[in-house]
Design a protein around this motif. Structure first.
Motif, PDB file in Angstrom:
ATOM      1  N   VAL A  68       0.828  -1.203   0.000  1.00  0.00           N
ATOM      2  CA  VAL A  68       0.000   0.000   0.000  1.00  0.00           C
ATOM      3  C   VAL A  68       0.865   1.256   0.000  1.00  0.00           C
ATOM      4  O   VAL A  68       0.682   2.163  -0.817  1.00  0.00           O
ATOM      5  CB  VAL A  68      -0.968   0.016   1.205  1.00  0.00           C
ATOM      6  CG1 VAL A  68      -1.856   1.255   1.155  1.00  0.00           C
ATOM      7  CG2 VAL A  68      -1.816  -1.245   1.234  1.00  0.00           C
ATOM      8  N   GLY A  71       3.148   1.277  -3.120  1.00  0.00           N
ATOM      9  CA  GLY A  71       2.275   1.296  -4.292  1.00  0.00           C
ATOM     10  C   GLY A  71       1.669   2.661  -4.543  1.00  0.00           C
ATOM     11  O   GLY A  71       1.713   3.181  -5.659  1.00  0.00           O
ATOM     12  N   CYS A  72       1.103   3.265  -3.501  1.00  0.00           N
ATOM     13  CA  CYS A  72       0.505   4.589  -3.669  1.00  0.00           C
ATOM     14  C   CYS A  72       1.570   5.655  -3.923  1.00  0.00           C
ATOM     15  O   CYS A  72       1.370   6.555  -4.749  1.00  0.00           O
ATOM     16  CB  CYS A  72      -0.315   4.952  -2.438  1.00  0.00           C
ATOM     17  SG  CYS A  72      -1.799   3.953  -2.221  1.00  0.00           S
ATOM     18  N   ALA A  75       2.585   6.191  -7.474  1.00  0.00           N
ATOM     19  CA  ALA A  75       1.522   6.537  -8.424  1.00  0.00           C
ATOM     20  C   ALA A  75       1.417   8.041  -8.630  1.00  0.00           C
ATOM     21  O   ALA A  75       0.357   8.543  -9.007  1.00  0.00           O
ATOM     22  CB  ALA A  75       0.191   5.980  -7.926  1.00  0.00           C
ATOM     23  N   MET A  85       1.281   1.604  -9.393  1.00  0.00           N
ATOM     24  CA  MET A  85       0.725   0.743  -8.352  1.00  0.00           C
ATOM     25  C   MET A  85       0.740  -0.733  -8.761  1.00  0.00           C
ATOM     26  O   MET A  85       1.105  -1.600  -7.966  1.00  0.00           O
ATOM     27  CB  MET A  85      -0.710   1.166  -8.030  1.00  0.00           C
ATOM     28  CG  MET A  85      -0.822   2.532  -7.388  1.00  0.00           C
ATOM     29  SD  MET A  85      -2.468   2.870  -6.718  1.00  0.00           S
ATOM     30  CE  MET A  85      -2.495   1.771  -5.304  1.00  0.00           C
ATOM     31  N   ASN A  88       4.236  -2.225  -9.008  1.00  0.00           N
ATOM     32  CA  ASN A  88       4.711  -2.419  -7.636  1.00  0.00           C
ATOM     33  C   ASN A  88       4.141  -3.724  -7.073  1.00  0.00           C
ATOM     34  O   ASN A  88       4.857  -4.519  -6.447  1.00  0.00           O
ATOM     35  CB  ASN A  88       4.276  -1.240  -6.770  1.00  0.00           C
ATOM     36  CG  ASN A  88       4.682  -1.385  -5.319  1.00  0.00           C
ATOM     37  OD1 ASN A  88       5.782  -1.025  -4.920  1.00  0.00           O
ATOM     38  ND2 ASN A  88       3.790  -1.915  -4.486  1.00  0.00           N
ATOM     39  N   SER A 213      -3.365  12.305  -8.644  1.00  0.00           N
ATOM     40  CA  SER A 213      -2.204  11.432  -8.459  1.00  0.00           C
ATOM     41  C   SER A 213      -1.369  11.872  -7.260  1.00  0.00           C
ATOM     42  O   SER A 213      -0.800  11.039  -6.547  1.00  0.00           O
ATOM     43  CB  SER A 213      -1.346  11.411  -9.731  1.00  0.00           C
ATOM     44  OG  SER A 213      -0.748  12.674  -9.979  1.00  0.00           O
ATOM     45  N   SER A 217      -0.437   9.611  -3.988  1.00  0.00           N
ATOM     46  CA  SER A 217       0.942   9.470  -3.557  1.00  0.00           C
ATOM     47  C   SER A 217       1.108   9.890  -2.097  1.00  0.00           C
ATOM     48  O   SER A 217       1.849   9.261  -1.336  1.00  0.00           O
ATOM     49  CB  SER A 217       1.861  10.302  -4.454  1.00  0.00           C
ATOM     50  OG  SER A 217       3.216  10.129  -4.103  1.00  0.00           O
ATOM     51  N   GLY A 220       0.201   7.184   0.187  1.00  0.00           N
ATOM     52  CA  GLY A 220       1.300   6.238   0.346  1.00  0.00           C
ATOM     53  C   GLY A 220       2.302   6.702   1.381  1.00  0.00           C
ATOM     54  O   GLY A 220       2.788   5.909   2.197  1.00  0.00           O
TER      55      GLY A 220
END
Length: 472
Positions: A68, A71-72, A75, A85, A88, A213, A217, A220
Motif C-alpha cells: 500500500v 504502491g501509492c 503513483a 501501483m 509495484n 495522483s 501518492s 502512500g
C-alpha cells in the motif's frame, strides 16, 4: 500496438517459466520450520512460545508498507498511476517469492531443506523493499518484464551481500541503513546510469503530476510514515532494544516532518509548500535513525538525526538530483539517492559514532547483547562472569569499539561496491534487444500497458513543469 504485442508474448512467457521453476524448487527444498511443523508441536506447547505471535504483527505492518505505502507513493505521475501501483504489486509479489528461496538458502537452510516460518517471510519483505526502492530510480522507463528481470537479478545479489556482510564482517545495522537503504539506492542508480536516455534530461511531456495522483501518492507517504517504526524494529532484539527502536523511529520521523514543512516553504520562491517535499522528505527521519535505532543514543539524538536527514534530503532534491542527471548521466526519477542514499550515509556515520561511544556504564551487561561481537570469546573468564548475569549470552569476538567501527566502515564500502557492480550488470541485461523497449515509447504512460478508461487522454498535456515541482 507493437508494445502490447511484445508484452503479450514476453510477460506470460517470463512469468510462467519462472513460476514453474520456483514450483519445483519449493517442492524439492522448502519445508516447515519447527514452529509450523505439526510433528514438533502438541497440546502441551504454549501458543505464545510460537514465533508467529512474536513476529506476525511486524510482518503485517511491513506488508502494508510494501503493497500500500510503496504502491501509492509510486503513483504520483499523472499518466502512470495504474503502472506505478500495479507494477509495484507485480514486482513485490515476485520478489518475495524469489527471496524466500534465495535468502532461505543462505540463512535458513539445514539438512538439505529451507525451513519456512514467519521470520522467513519478514526477511523476504525486506529484500522486496530493496527491489522497490531501486524500482523508484527507473520508474516509467522500464516495462514490467524488465522490472521482473531486475528483481530476479537484484534479490540474489542482495542476499549474497547481506550474507557475506553479516557472516564475515559482522556489523550492527538494525534498521537496515547499510544493507537495505544504501544497497537499494546504489543498485538502482547503477541501473538507471546504464539505461540513460539523453532525451529525458530536457523534460518529458508526460513527466508531470495531477491533483488526484498527488493525493494518492500522499496517501502512500502516510502509510509508510505510520508503519515505519515496525520496519525499523522488526529484527531488533526483543525487549528494551526493540522498545528503543520504536521510540527513536517515531521521534526521528516527527522531527523530519516538521523540518520538511519549514524548509519546503523557505526554499520555495513563492513561499508555498511543495507537495513533492511532503511526499518524500518527511520520511527521511525513518532512514536516518536506522543504524542507531536500537542503541542508547538518547531521544535528543534521534530528534537531531531526523532534522539532519530531512535537511540533506531536501537539499538533495533541490540541487543534487538535477546535477546527477546533467553531469553524471544518472536520471533518478524518484530521487532515491536523497531519501535513501544521503540519509543512509548519515545514519551509517551516526551508527559508527554510537558504537565508539558505547560503554558498559551506559548499557550495563546488555552492552554485549546489543553489540554481540564485542562480547568476550569462548574460554574468556569474563564471558563466564557475564553469563551468570545474562543466562544464554553467546560468545562473541572480543572486538573493541574502535575495531567494530572499522568493520562498519568496511561494510559500507563493500555494500556500495557490490550494489553498484550488480546494478551495472543488471542495467546491461535490461538493455538486451529482447527485453529493451524502443526509444522512449514506454515513458510515463499507462496506455502502453493497460486498457485505459475513456477519459484517459495523453494527448491533452499542459506545459511541462520544473523538476522541483514534478519529481519526487
Amino acid at each position: 500496438m507493437k508494445q502490447s504485442t511484445s508484452l503479450k508474448v514476453r510477460l506470460p512467457t517470463l512469468v510462467v517459466g519462472v513460476e514453474v521453476v520456483m514450483l519445483f524448487l519449493y517442492a524439492g527444498f522448502v519445508t516447515y520450520d519447527d514452529d509450523a511443523d505439526a510433528k514438533m508441536q502438541n497440546n502441551e506447547t504454549k501458543p505464545m512460545d510460537n514465533s508467529l505471535y512474536h513476529d506476525y504483527h511486524f510482518f503485517a505492518d511491513v506488508q502494508v508498507m510494501i503493497f500500500v505505502g510503496f504502491g501509492c507513493l509510486l503513483a504520483f505521475l499523472r499518466l502512470y498511476g495504474f503502472s506505478g501501483m500495479v507494477f509495484n504489486f507485480l514486482t513485490a509479489t515476485f520478489a518475495i517469492q524469489w527471496a524466500i528461496l534465495v535468502q532461505g538458502y543462505f540463512q535458513f537452510f539445514s539438512d538439505g531443506k529451507i525451513r519456512l516460518g514467519v521470520i522467513n517471510l519478514l526477511n523476504a519483505e525486506f529484500a522486496c523493499a530493496v527491489v522497490l526502492i531501486s524500482f523508484g530510480a527507473v520508474l516509467g522507463k522500464t516495462s514490467p518484464v524488465q522490472l521482473l528481470v531486475m528483481a530476479l537479478l537484484e534479490v540474489p545479489v542482495f542476499s549474497v551481500t547481506e550474507w557475506a556482510v553479516l557472516k564475515y564482517i559482522k556489523i550492527n545495522d538494525a534498521g537496515g541503513s547499510i544493507l537495505i537503504h544504501l544497497f537499494a539506492c546504489y543498485f538502482g542508480l547503477a541501473v538507471t546510469f546504464v539505461l540513460f536516455r539523453p532525451g529525458l534530461n530536457e523534460g518529458h511531456a508526460k513527466d508531470m503530476t495531477s491533483y488526484q495522483s498527488d493525493i494518492l501518492s500522499l496517501m502512500g507517504t502516510l502509510f509508510l510514515w505510520v508503519f515505519w517504526p515496525s520496519f525499523n524494529s522488526a529484527l531488533t532484539l526483543k525487549g528494551d532494544d526493540q522498545h528503543r527502536a520504536v521510540l527513536h523511529t517515531f521521534i526521528g520521523l516527527s522531527s523530519s516532518t516538521l523540518t520538511a514543512f519549514a524548509l519546503s516553504a523557505m526554499l520555495n520562491k513563492t513561499g508555498k509548500l511543495t507537495l513533492a517535499d511532503i511526499q518524500n522528505v518527511t520520511l527521511a527521519g525513518g532512514v536516518t535513525v536506522g543504524a542507531t535505532v536500537d542503541m542508547m543514543i538518547s531521544p535528543a539524538a534521534a530528534f537531531a538525526l531526523g532534522v539532519m536527514g530531512c535537511t540533506a534530503c531536501m537539499l538533495g532534491y533541490r540541487y543534487l538530483t538535477p546535477f546527477l542527471a546533467r553531469r553524471l548521466r544518472i536520471q533518478d526519477q524518484c530521487g532515491i539517492h536523497n531519501l535513501h542514499g544521503l540519509t543512509g550515509l548519515i545514519s551509517s556515520l551516526a551508527g559508527i559514532c554510537a558504537i565508539l561511544l558505547a560503554t558498559e556504564e551506559t548499557y550495563g551487561p546488555s552492552l554485549y547483547q546489543t553489540f554481540a561481537y564485542r562480547a568476550p570469546p569462548e574460554g574468556d573468564p569474563r564471558l563466564r562472569e557475564l553469563q551468570r548475569l545474562i543466562p544464554g549470552l553467546k560468545p562473541g569476538l572480543g572486538r573493541s569499539a574502535q575495531r567494530q567501527a572499522v568493520f562498519q566502515v568496511a561494510a559500507i564500502f563493500c555494500t556500495v561496491c557490490l550494489a553498484a557492480l550488480g546494478g551495472i550488470v543488471t542495467g546491461f541485461v535490461l538493455k538486451l534487444p529482447f527485453l529493451a523497449s524502443p526509444s522512449d515509447e514506454w515513458c510515463y504512460d499507462d496506455e502502453a500497458f493497460f486498457e485505459v478508461p475513456s477519459d484517459f487522454d495523453s494527448a491533452d498535456m499542459p506545459k511541462v513543469l520544473s523538476n522541483q515541482e514534478t519529481k519526487v
